[in-house]
Design an enzyme around this catalytic site. Sequence first.
Site, mmCIF file in Angstrom:
data_model
loop_
_atom_site.group_PDB
_atom_site.id
_atom_site.type_symbol
_atom_site.label_atom_id
_atom_site.label_comp_id
_atom_site.label_asym_id
_atom_site.label_seq_id
_atom_site.Cartn_x
_atom_site.Cartn_y
_atom_site.Cartn_z
ATOM 1 N N SER A 102 0.822 -1.098 -0.047
ATOM 2 C CA SER A 102 0.117 -0.010 -0.085
ATOM 3 C C SER A 102 0.919 1.180 -0.215
ATOM 4 O O SER A 102 1.936 1.308 0.317
ATOM 5 C CB SER A 102 -0.906 -0.130 1.391
ATOM 6 O OG SER A 102 -1.606 1.134 1.418
ATOM 7 N N HIS A 103 0.411 2.180 -0.668
ATOM 8 C CA HIS A 103 1.004 3.521 -0.367
ATOM 9 C C HIS A 103 0.949 4.259 0.953
ATOM 10 O O HIS A 103 1.761 5.021 1.280
ATOM 11 C CB HIS A 103 0.140 4.563 -1.198
ATOM 12 C CG HIS A 103 0.365 4.557 -2.596
ATOM 13 N ND1 HIS A 103 -0.106 3.493 -3.595
ATOM 14 C CD2 HIS A 103 1.052 5.093 -3.663
ATOM 15 C CE1 HIS A 103 0.064 3.532 -4.860
ATOM 16 N NE2 HIS A 103 1.015 4.634 -4.777
ATOM 17 N N SER A 104 0.191 3.608 2.077
ATOM 18 C CA SER A 104 -0.148 4.070 3.212
ATOM 19 C C SER A 104 0.484 3.102 4.147
ATOM 20 O O SER A 104 -0.116 1.721 4.378
ATOM 21 C CB SER A 104 -1.423 4.476 3.441
ATOM 22 O OG SER A 104 -1.620 4.746 4.964
ATOM 23 N N ASP A 157 -2.612 -1.781 -3.542
ATOM 24 C CA ASP A 157 -3.646 -0.961 -3.541
ATOM 25 C C ASP A 157 -3.911 -0.151 -4.563
ATOM 26 O O ASP A 157 -5.024 -0.010 -5.039
ATOM 27 C CB ASP A 157 -3.598 0.007 -2.309
ATOM 28 C CG ASP A 157 -2.664 0.853 -2.110
ATOM 29 O OD1 ASP A 157 -1.779 0.902 -3.039
ATOM 30 O OD2 ASP A 157 -2.587 1.802 -1.210
ATOM 31 N N SER A 166 0.783 2.693 -8.662
ATOM 32 C CA SER A 166 2.298 2.701 -8.814
ATOM 33 C C SER A 166 2.747 1.400 -7.503
ATOM 34 O O SER A 166 3.723 1.047 -7.803
ATOM 35 C CB SER A 166 2.955 3.906 -8.222
ATOM 36 O OG SER A 166 2.504 4.180 -6.908
#
Length: 130
Positions: free
Chosen positions: A11-13, A70, A73
């Site tokens: 995930s980006h987070s 997610d 990228s």
Amino acid sequence: MTARVGIVLVSHSADLAAGVAAMIGELGTEHVDIAVAGGTDDGGLGTSYEKVSAAIEKAGSGAGVVVLADLGSSVLTTRMVLEDEPNPQVRLVDAPFVEGAVAAKVAAGSGAELSMVATAAEEARDFRKL
């Protein structure tokens, strides 16, 4: 103990990845290795090649690894890792992040093989909420 398919959440987070991991970790009674690769190396939003690679290694118990990503990228970063470190026992699945993770955990917890866990995650796209 029988080796089960592991799950990697990209995930980006970091918070989102950890939250989904905590949630699916509570499902069922069988142990499934779950690893996260959330955020950048410096703690920001984004994805990290090194974190993805390390998470795949951590979740690998010999039965394979299903990777859920997610957004765009995170998929690209995961694909780069898989191109550089090819392993037929690691599958990036086209699945919704939360619902796919739940389905993957349930299938992996039941002892399903890699292809069945990957299919369960992908079929979660069709789960209806209403």
